[in-house]
Write a protein that holds these residues in place. Sequence first.
Motif, PDB file in Angstrom:
ATOM      1  N   UNK A   1     -62.808  40.141 -67.239  1.00  0.00           N
ATOM      2  CA  UNK A   1     -62.780  38.951 -66.378  1.00  0.00           C
ATOM      3  C   UNK A   1     -61.890  37.926 -67.070  1.00  0.00           C
ATOM      4  N   UNK A   2     -60.787  37.570 -66.446  1.00  0.00           N
ATOM      5  CA  UNK A   2     -59.872  36.656 -67.137  1.00  0.00           C
ATOM      6  C   UNK A   2     -60.088  35.214 -66.702  1.00  0.00           C
ATOM      7  N   UNK A   3     -59.839  34.333 -67.676  1.00  0.00           N
ATOM      8  CA  UNK A   3     -59.976  32.898 -67.389  1.00  0.00           C
ATOM      9  C   UNK A   3     -58.624  32.222 -67.254  1.00  0.00           C
ATOM     10  N   UNK A   4     -57.606  32.874 -67.768  1.00  0.00           N
ATOM     11  CA  UNK A   4     -56.284  32.259 -67.718  1.00  0.00           C
ATOM     12  C   UNK A   4     -55.200  33.309 -67.774  1.00  0.00           C
ATOM     13  N   UNK A   5     -53.981  32.865 -67.946  1.00  0.00           N
ATOM     14  CA  UNK A   5     -52.845  33.780 -68.008  1.00  0.00           C
ATOM     15  C   UNK A   5     -51.890  33.334 -69.113  1.00  0.00           C
ATOM     16  N   UNK A   6     -51.442  34.305 -69.882  1.00  0.00           N
ATOM     17  CA  UNK A   6     -50.440  34.016 -70.899  1.00  0.00           C
ATOM     18  C   UNK A   6     -49.083  34.491 -70.383  1.00  0.00           C
ATOM     19  N   UNK A   7     -48.115  33.590 -70.394  1.00  0.00           N
ATOM     20  CA  UNK A   7     -46.768  33.955 -69.962  1.00  0.00           C
ATOM     21  C   UNK A   7     -45.939  34.358 -71.167  1.00  0.00           C
ATOM     22  N   UNK A   8     -45.201  35.459 -71.038  1.00  0.00           N
ATOM     23  CA  UNK A   8     -44.374  35.919 -72.154  1.00  0.00           C
ATOM     24  C   UNK A   8     -42.921  36.029 -71.695  1.00  0.00           C
ATOM     25  N   UNK A   9     -42.053  35.303 -72.382  1.00  0.00           N
ATOM     26  CA  UNK A   9     -40.623  35.405 -72.103  1.00  0.00           C
ATOM     27  C   UNK A   9     -39.990  36.249 -73.199  1.00  0.00           C
ATOM     28  N   UNK A  10     -39.157  37.193 -72.789  1.00  0.00           N
ATOM     29  CA  UNK A  10     -38.477  38.020 -73.786  1.00  0.00           C
ATOM     30  C   UNK A  10     -37.000  37.644 -73.842  1.00  0.00           C
TER      31      UNK A  10
ATOM     32  N   UNK B   1     -37.417  37.123 -79.714  1.00  0.00           N
ATOM     33  CA  UNK B   1     -37.750  38.378 -79.039  1.00  0.00           C
ATOM     34  C   UNK B   1     -38.815  38.143 -77.988  1.00  0.00           C
ATOM     35  N   UNK B   2     -39.754  37.248 -78.341  1.00  0.00           N
ATOM     36  CA  UNK B   2     -40.778  36.888 -77.369  1.00  0.00           C
ATOM     37  C   UNK B   2     -41.213  35.453 -77.621  1.00  0.00           C
ATOM     38  N   UNK B   3     -41.510  34.751 -76.532  1.00  0.00           N
ATOM     39  CA  UNK B   3     -42.043  33.398 -76.626  1.00  0.00           C
ATOM     40  C   UNK B   3     -43.207  33.326 -75.656  1.00  0.00           C
ATOM     41  N   UNK B   4     -44.331  32.763 -76.101  1.00  0.00           N
ATOM     42  CA  UNK B   4     -45.468  32.635 -75.188  1.00  0.00           C
ATOM     43  C   UNK B   4     -45.528  31.210 -74.648  1.00  0.00           C
ATOM     44  N   UNK B   5     -46.311  31.020 -73.581  1.00  0.00           N
ATOM     45  CA  UNK B   5     -46.266  29.741 -72.874  1.00  0.00           C
ATOM     46  C   UNK B   5     -46.864  28.584 -73.674  1.00  0.00           C
TER      47      UNK B   5
END
Length: 382
Positions: free
Chosen positions: A167-176, A181-185
């Motif tokens: 059950x998720x409470x939120x969302x993590x956005x990942x930019x590549x 190489x990766x950046x999270x929100x």
Amino acid sequence: MHTVRTIVCKLTPTPEQRVEIDATLKAFALACDFAAESARSLGFTNKVKVQHACYREIRETFGLSSNLAIRAIARACAALKVSAKMHSAFAPTSIDYDARIFSFHEWNWNFGLTLLSRRVKLTTKLGERQKAALKGRKPTSAVLVKRRDGAYFLHVQLTDEAPESIETKGTIGVDMGVKNLATTDDGENFSGADVDACRRKYSQARKTCQRKGTKSAKRKLKKISKREARFRANENHVISKRIVAKAKDTASAIAVEDLGGIGQRTTARKADRSRMKGWAFYQLRQFIANKALAEGIPVIPVDPRNTSRTCSECGHCEMANRKSRNEFVCKHCGFELAADWNAARNIRDRGKVMCPNVGVVDTGGRIPVETTGKPVLASPRR
Ligand SMILES: [Zn+2]
């Protein structure tokens, strides 16, 4: 849905067993060649049909047990399906094992394998990690591998039922990206500097090898590529592990760019473009998906279009918003942020819109975004 983990176990065969293993490897490779040849001449790659045609002959010619013969036919058919060019020859470096011809004995950490003439018990040298993974398990498939240095390994596959989606409470956005190489929100960066340094280090050596074009130069080229790939794979493992751990800690889904769009997303310089599209992005995404699947964390692919030029604060989209490769300044509201970070926030927001587990979707009056599909769990590794 299943997850598959591979546990690499070092085997410690006796000198006699080594001879037997080598003979079996050779027979298996020849059987694969034979099966491939039959499939080619028959004009189909369906393993059942090929089996009908050449099973008996393979057993008689190469002295393989019935299940090893079947595995050889299966491998040949699979190889032919993948490559239209078709294999010239199979190397005697690995054999596929299934439950009928391979067994695991936990009490002494040995493996039983069917070789040419008989079943043998092979002792192992296992670390604590491998023992912990194998404890109480009954693996049903494995690959016997002989490495270039002559060492033997058994790659044991452990299949598990994937856990229920959390059950998720939120969302993590990942930019590549390339620089990061990766950046999270939340602004966490995984720098590509080390990977870039590694690439540069080998790039000159590669050029020299390509110019030479001799056989030994080609061999060296292959070696360099493999080394570089291992380095990048390791980086990708570290990054994906960290991102999935973060999602688990915060009970979040992970939104990533939809893969099809990765190549077309940016207006990168030509030099960057070749690096952009590569398998490394696919690999990082795949690693994230695999690790997330094992933890029951949903992965949401989102449309990557304009994520780098849309303001994550007001939704205004304009090319000029992206001041430089690293800077984002909104022409409409003046919002400033590192460009990758801004993109990760957009990816998160697009993921939120598509995630059914998030109760209220707060779009903050932003322009509606196009979606590319329903939230899905990553497909399991084969
Ligand atoms: Zn704005």
